[in-house]
Enzyme design. Structure first.
Site, PDB file in Angstrom:
ATOM      1  N   ASP A 111      92.118  68.850  34.999  1.00 46.35           N
ATOM      2  CA  ASP A 111      93.310  69.597  34.597  1.00 46.35           C
ATOM      3  C   ASP A 111      93.554  69.189  33.146  1.00 46.35           C
ATOM      4  OD1 ASP A 111      95.820  70.526  34.006  1.00 46.35           O
ATOM      5  OD2 ASP A 111      96.843  69.509  35.658  1.00 46.35           O
ATOM      6  N   LYS A 164      96.274  71.768  22.765  1.00 42.38           N
ATOM      7  CA  LYS A 164      95.913  72.904  23.618  1.00 42.38           C
ATOM      8  C   LYS A 164      96.574  74.196  23.112  1.00 42.38           C
ATOM      9  CE  LYS A 164      96.253  74.237  28.530  1.00 42.38           C
ATOM     10  NZ  LYS A 164      96.603  73.729  29.859  1.00 42.38           N
ATOM     11  N   GLU A 193      94.677  77.847  36.368  1.00 40.94           N
ATOM     12  CA  GLU A 193      95.501  76.795  36.978  1.00 40.94           C
ATOM     13  C   GLU A 193      96.145  77.243  38.300  1.00 40.94           C
ATOM     14  OE1 GLU A 193      96.397  74.806  32.615  1.00 40.94           O
ATOM     15  OE2 GLU A 193      98.022  75.815  33.662  1.00 40.94           O
ATOM     16  N   ASP A 238     105.293  77.722  38.657  1.00 41.31           N
ATOM     17  CA  ASP A 238     104.957  76.492  37.931  1.00 41.31           C
ATOM     18  C   ASP A 238     106.037  76.164  36.908  1.00 41.31           C
ATOM     19  OD1 ASP A 238     103.924  74.525  36.292  1.00 41.31           O
ATOM     20  OD2 ASP A 238     101.988  75.480  35.988  1.00 41.31           O
TER      21      ASP A 238
END
Ligand code: AMP
Length: 631
Positions: A13, A75, A174, A197
């Site tokens: 992850d 990221k 994800e 999420d």
């Protein structure tokens, strides 16, 4: 051959703030860490003249000392142009500049580095960690990315893996990973899944469709139907709600020489602590000893107040859910499952709001911060040939039950029952005025809790005080088609409820199931007798208590010989209760049973006198329930 032992595929992850590695084998997925508490690796890399100087925790901890050489949140720049990410670039403490084709690159320690190269340095660190923990050279990985990543961002992630010397077998969404961690997609029919999420700073909701495999050796197909979200909505906003007025005070106050940003960060820590505390209790004390940095504070916060203040944030997440569902072109009623991801979904108000809105329980058994890595590992195991159904059986492999007073186990779902399955049983309290009941969920074939595998503990709190044995607590066990167990306890009179969710198959291999089974055969007779003695002791203790109370009320009305016989029976039974509490194995179940029967028989006149007495004292009013006293 065991493919995972020699050439495992790790799940990664690769997060904006933290990254995690996991591995899956026949006993399910697990997070890798050298020691407990170190599994979250901050996605932070520090560079020096020689290149990489520190990665992960050590780099994050020293960020303040080397702000311009320490790169975090990279990221956000993967596969993006500088023009796209201007705001983020300006906010960073390191220099983000324009590279080839307008792409964002980082100018650090004397040279420019692409976000791919920086990610690669982090991935190399993760690869080394995994190899050290597993004792083999780990070369293959599944890496997760947000569902909304476009092709350029996915390609950048793939490149990062290659630069790190990893073979990236798959770039996985994800939300798909989260679903895989729960075994979703192993069924035979198409399903629609929502993944909710809520992290520290962002919110994402994804609608997925999973199609069953067409043949034995194919995989299920997950397709993203829609995504929605808000990159500025997360747990931090909930922290802020709790300290909003203090924050305003700070802004107005004039503390020379102390950085406002630093003070606000401190305040946020206080807010976060209170937020987490309010998830566990109805109220908490917020104490700030400002030491000149912050205003001094000492006040009570209630969960109720917090939930009211935070409602607009919760509503915003639900609006985005509605938008995602609309974009997917479906109705909310078509959603088969809801999965919770991100640390902020631990807040009870979030779980409740989501469950109410979707009208179904949400998957929350797995750690919401770790579920994506675990799912990536599951995908890795499938790709490396470990069968996903190795333990995801169509049946419950071991019995599931609840610990009862005295340490015995009440089994609600027997082993080899086909899933899905639902079972309920009534329980009560063993102490007068008991307001909290501890529930202990167990797995195994033995009769005593100490010989079973502990799956979860939770508490049903806030029961109205009642005499022992009177509250009616209904406990429901529900195992869904993926083997996820939900346990819910409800006290009938007050409506108080509590629940937990677990994945009983995780951490369990076929060999272990066989061993547990064998052990239970070996101990079957002894276990059964112990269970019987323990149950007798619990019931007899309630009898002795009730009879004792009744006797004290009506002693004068009874013949002396009756009282004497009842009392001598009580002494005998009390002795047996004490003996079984000490060591139930040393008590003869038959003798105990006979003594208890004798007490029950001899005490009939006591009960009769007590009932007559209570009728005299308070004549029934004619309605049902008017004559329950003393029963
Ligand atoms: P993530 O980015 O998924 O790691 O989520 C981090 C966020 O989850 C932060 O805002 C934390 O404050 C929040 N969080 C972590 N644990 C809890 C908890 N027990 N209750 C409420 N929020 C939590």
């Amino acid at each position: 051959m065991e493919p995972t032992a020699t050439d495992p595929v790790m799940g990664i992850d690769l997060g904006t703030t933290n990254s995690l590695i996991a591995i899956a084998d026949a006993s399910g997925p697990r997070i890798l860490a050298r020691e407990s508490g170190t599994d979250l690796v901050p996605s932070v890399v520090r560079y020096g003249p020689e290149g990489v100087e520190a990665v992960g925790r050590s780099a994050a901890d020293a960020l303040r000392d080397h702000p311009e050489r320490t790169v975090y949140s990279f990221k956000r720049f993967m596969g993006r142009t500088l023009a796209d990410r201007e705001t983020e670039a300006e906010a960073a403490s390191y220099r983000v500049v324009e590279g080839p084709r307008g792409l964002a690159v980082v100018d650090v320690a004397g040279r420019t580095r692409t976000p791919q190269e920086i990610s690669a340095d982090l991935l190399r660190h993760l690869k080394e960690e995994a190899s050290a923990i597993l004792g083999v050279d780990v070369r293959r990985a599944v890496v997760t990315v947000p569902a909304y990543f476009d092709d350029a961002q996915r390609q950048a992630t793939r490149d990062a893996g290659r630069l790190a010397g990893l073979e990236v077998l798959r770039i996985l969404n994800e939300p798909t990973a989260a679903a895989l961690a729960y075994g979703i997609g192993g069924g035979r029919k198409a399903e629609t899944i929502v993944v909710f999420d809520l992290g520290g700073g962002t919110f994402d909701v994804t609608v997925l469709e999973v199609m069953p495999p067409e043949s034995e050796d194919e995989e299920s197909i997950f397709r993203v139907l829609s995504t929605a979200g808000d990159s500025r909505l997360g747990g931090d906003d909930f922290d802020r709600v709790l300290v909003r007025d203090l924050d305003e005070e700070l802004r107005g106050s004039d503390l020379e020489g102390i950085d406002l940003a630093h003070r606000r960060a401190l305040l946020r820590v206080v807010g976060e602590r209170a937020k987490i505390a309010l998830g566990e209790s109805d109220a908490t004390r917020l104490v700030v000893d400002g030491a000149g940095l912050l205003p001094d504070v000492d006040r009570m916060l209630t969960r109720e107040g917090f939930e009211a203040d935070a409602k607009p944030l919760v509503d915003r997440t639900l609006e985005l859910c509605a938008a995602a569902i609309r974009d997917a072109g479906i109705e909310a009623s078509a959603i088969d499952r809801v999965v919770l991801v991100g640390g902020s979904t631990r807040m009870p108000m979030i779980r409740q709001a989501v469950e109410t809105w979707f009208g179904r329980p949400a998957y929350s058994a797995l750690d919401p911060d770790r579920v994506v890595a675990m799912g990536a590992a599951v995908q890795g195991a499938i790709l490396s040939g470990v069968r996903r159904d190795a333990l995801l059986l169509d049946v419950v492999p071991l019995s599931l039950g609840l610990e009862t007073a005295g340490g015995a186990v009440a089994k609600l779902v027997m082993k080899n029952t086909t899933v899905p399955v639902r079972a309920t049983e009534m329980f009560s309290t063993s102490v007068d005025g008991q307001m909290n009941v501890a529930l202990h969920v167990l797995q195994g074939e033995r009769e005593m809790a100490e010989h079973c595998r502990s799956l979860a503990r939770f508490e049903l709190r806030g029961l109205p005080p009642m005499p022992a044995g009177i509250p009616q607590i209904e406990v429901e066990f529900q195992v869904d088609a993926n083997g996820v167990l939900g346990v819910e306890a409800v006290e009938r009179r007050s409506g108080r409820r509590a629940r937990v969710q677990v994945v009983p198959s995780h951490g369990l291999t076929r060999e272990e199931v066989d061993r547990i089974e064998e052990e239970s055969f070996e101990h079957a007779r002894e276990d059964m007798l112990v269970h019987r003695v323990v149950d007798l002791a619990v019931n007899a203790a309630l009898d002795v208590k009730w009879i004792g109370e009744a006797l004290s009320r009506v002693r004068e009305e009874l013949e002396a010989s009756i009282v004497e016989r009842v009392e001598s029976c009580m002494v005998e039974v009390r002795g047996l209760i004490d003996a079984s509490r000490e060591d139930p194995r040393k008590v003869d179940a038959e003798a105990f049973h006979a003594a208890k029967e004798r007490l029950d028989r001899e005490s009939v006149p006591v009960h009769e006198a007590a009932i007559a007495r209570s009728l005299r004292d308070s004549p029934p009013e004619g309605g049902p329930g008017g004559s329950t006293a003393g029963s």
